[in-house]
Design an enzyme around this catalytic site. Structure first.
Site, PDB file in Angstrom:
ATOM      1  N   CYS A 273      14.735  20.054  -4.125  1.00  0.00           N
ATOM      2  CA  CYS A 273      13.507  20.231  -3.344  1.00  0.00           C
ATOM      3  C   CYS A 273      12.490  21.174  -3.966  1.00  0.00           C
ATOM      4  CB  CYS A 273      13.853  20.723  -1.943  1.00  0.00           C
ATOM      5  SG  CYS A 273      14.691  19.465  -0.990  1.00  0.00           S
ATOM      6  N   PHE A 274      12.848  22.447  -4.146  1.00  0.00           N
ATOM      7  CA  PHE A 274      11.815  23.416  -4.565  1.00  0.00           C
ATOM      8  C   PHE A 274      11.114  23.002  -5.862  1.00  0.00           C
ATOM      9  CE2 PHE A 274      13.664  27.406  -2.224  1.00  0.00           C
ATOM     10  CZ  PHE A 274      13.470  26.760  -1.018  1.00  0.00           C
TER      11      PHE A 274
END
Ligand code: NAD
Length: 433
Positions: A273-274
């Protein structure tokens, strides 16, 4: 937990049974809904129907044992998933493309398929849980569904953006106890239906338009990533000045405006995600004529953070031929997810230096072996320590605290011994402390 009286009569389907979709499907089934999960991955579908979790997540096996097949079954049959449900959650992947933008191919494929079956339905609600660039629900999901089904958004079907915030490793707990629920749509009927489905949860519900809900997810991940790169930068400066960055984190974290979360320096953020989400919003901002200087720096600091650990290693003499043990390969503890794991970046760098590597992870060995079939793997963490000259801690698995490191050199990239009441190995150094 009691059952809500309206929502649990609705039948649900979940498309894309990955780290997000499987938890959503299993969690909703546990709450009492009848749930059909759909995935194109036949092995995943077959495993789920045999109550075998296709991913490692704490408590998932027990949950599947409880709900499969009574409340939750998996299928590859899209017609069944749509025709036999009232509400469909879409949680397919939205990975990064090479240049950093978000790939829409999984979402587009699903929406096109769904549209065909929507033709035959009176009314259906679609809930987008995948992380998507602002504008996607309106310009792609709604438009494609209308085009394929010849039905009208807001009348024959609804679309709601409901971003997901779970943390791998605590995903089930996060599902049942979310901090907030974000529901974005321009369609009141759809919003009301989803509020019924979520009537269970006691947390605040934020209602917004599509784009705001889509942006909330990016802003949330970009903020957390910024916090990590911030403390890593403070850690890099502190280390050079002989300052213990962990003391600095503790000191600033007591300020309520700052708090202690995401303030442990280390080898940087990874995961599915990040990195991809910050890259995607940076790409989008640049595309629309804005230079996102802060977020670019967040990515720059993060990209170099594994190198800080390698610098410490190189300060101890030539790496070539040295026996180096890599303890932990996932991007964080509690998951088997190795996507964008800094540990794998370190493996690649060390292979270029011709170091003798040995790898160990309690949950991700099979996945890593697919990428690096020719490397040496230890059967246990202790075996890895025993065989190594230097041990690099690359995932904060708590069981690594109990290993006997003897007088082996240990470089910790994950702040495994952040709690100073736990005894550190004799020859220990942290990447920023
Ligand atoms: P994932 O890759 O683990 O799962 C995606 C699933 O979709 C896979 O099982 C895949 O087989 C399936 N799929 C792909 N194409 C399909 C199709 N055409 N039809 C049916 N199934 C299809 O991804 P994930 O980690 O679960 O993430 C899903 C979304 O949620 C992404 O947008 C991600 O950014 C977002 N998200 C992820 C997390 C996380 O911690 N993993 C947290 C919050 C949000």
């Amino acid at each position: 937990m009691g059952y809500n009286t309206k929502g649990d009569k609705m039948k649900l389907s979940v498309i894309g049974l990955g780290y997000v979709g499987l938890i959503q499907a299993a969690g909703m089934a546990k709450l009492g809904y009848d749930v059909i999960g759909l995935d194109i991955d036949k092995k995943k579908v077959s495993d789920i129907n045999k109550k075998l979790p296709p991913i490692y997540e704490k408590g998932l096996k027990e949950l599947l044992d409880e709900i499969v097949p009574k409340k939750f079954t998996a299928t590859t049959d899209m017609k069944k998933a749509i025709m036999e449900s009232d509400v469909t959650f879409i949680s397919v992947g939205t990975p990064s493309k090479k240049e950093g933008s978000m790939s829409m191919h999984q979402l587009e494929a699903v929406v096109k398929q769904i549209g065909v079956f929507l033709k035959k339905k009176k009314y259906h609600v679609f809930v987008v849980k995948s992380t998507v660039i602002p504008g996607t629900c309106e310009n792609i999901v709604v438009k494609e569904l209308e085009a394929k089904s010849k039905k009208k958004f807001g009348k024959d079907f609804s679309v709601v953006m409901n971003p997901e915030f779970l943390k791998e490793g605590d995903a089930i707990d996060d599902f049942f106890k979310p901090d907030r629920i974000i529901l974005g749509s321009s369609d009141k009927k759809g919003l009301e239906k989803i509020k019924e489905v979520y009537a269970w949860f006691k947390c605040p519900i934020v209602e917004s338009g599509f784009k705001e809900a889509e942006m909330i997810k990016y802003a949330s991940n970009a903020f957390l990533a910024t916090k990590i790169s911030f403390i890593n930068e403070i850690g890099n400066i502190s280390k050079r000045m002989g300052i213990d960055a962990n003391m600095v984190s503790k000191g600033i974290g007591f300020d309520k405006r700052i708090n202690h979360y995401f303030l442990r320096s280390g080898i940087g953020f990874g995961g599915s995600c990040f990195p991809k989400d910050v890259n995607a919003i940076v790409y989008k901002a640049t595309e629309i004529g804005y230079t996102p200087r802060l977020l670019r720096s967040v990515l720059d600091v993060n990209r170099d953070q594994p190198i800080r650990l390698l610098e410490l290693l190189e300060q101890r003499g030539p790496v070539k031929g040295k026996k180096i043990g890599l303890l932990g390969l996932t991007f964080k503890a509690g998951t088997d997810d190795i996507r964008e794991s800094p540990a794998l970046q370190i493996v690649k760098e060390l292979l270029m230096e011709e170091a003798e590597l040995c790898l160990y992870d309690p949950e991700a060995m099979e996945k890593v072996k697919r990428f690096f079939p020719h490397l040496k793997y230890a059967k246990t963490g202790q075996e890895l320590v025993n065989k190594s000259d230097v041990v690099l801690i690359l995932t904060e698995w708590p069981q690594f605290r109990n290993l006997d490191y003897g007088d082996k050199q240990v470089i910790d990239g994950k702040n495994l011994f952040y709690d100073t009441t736990i005894k550190r190995p004799k020859n220990y150094e942290g990447v920023c402390w």
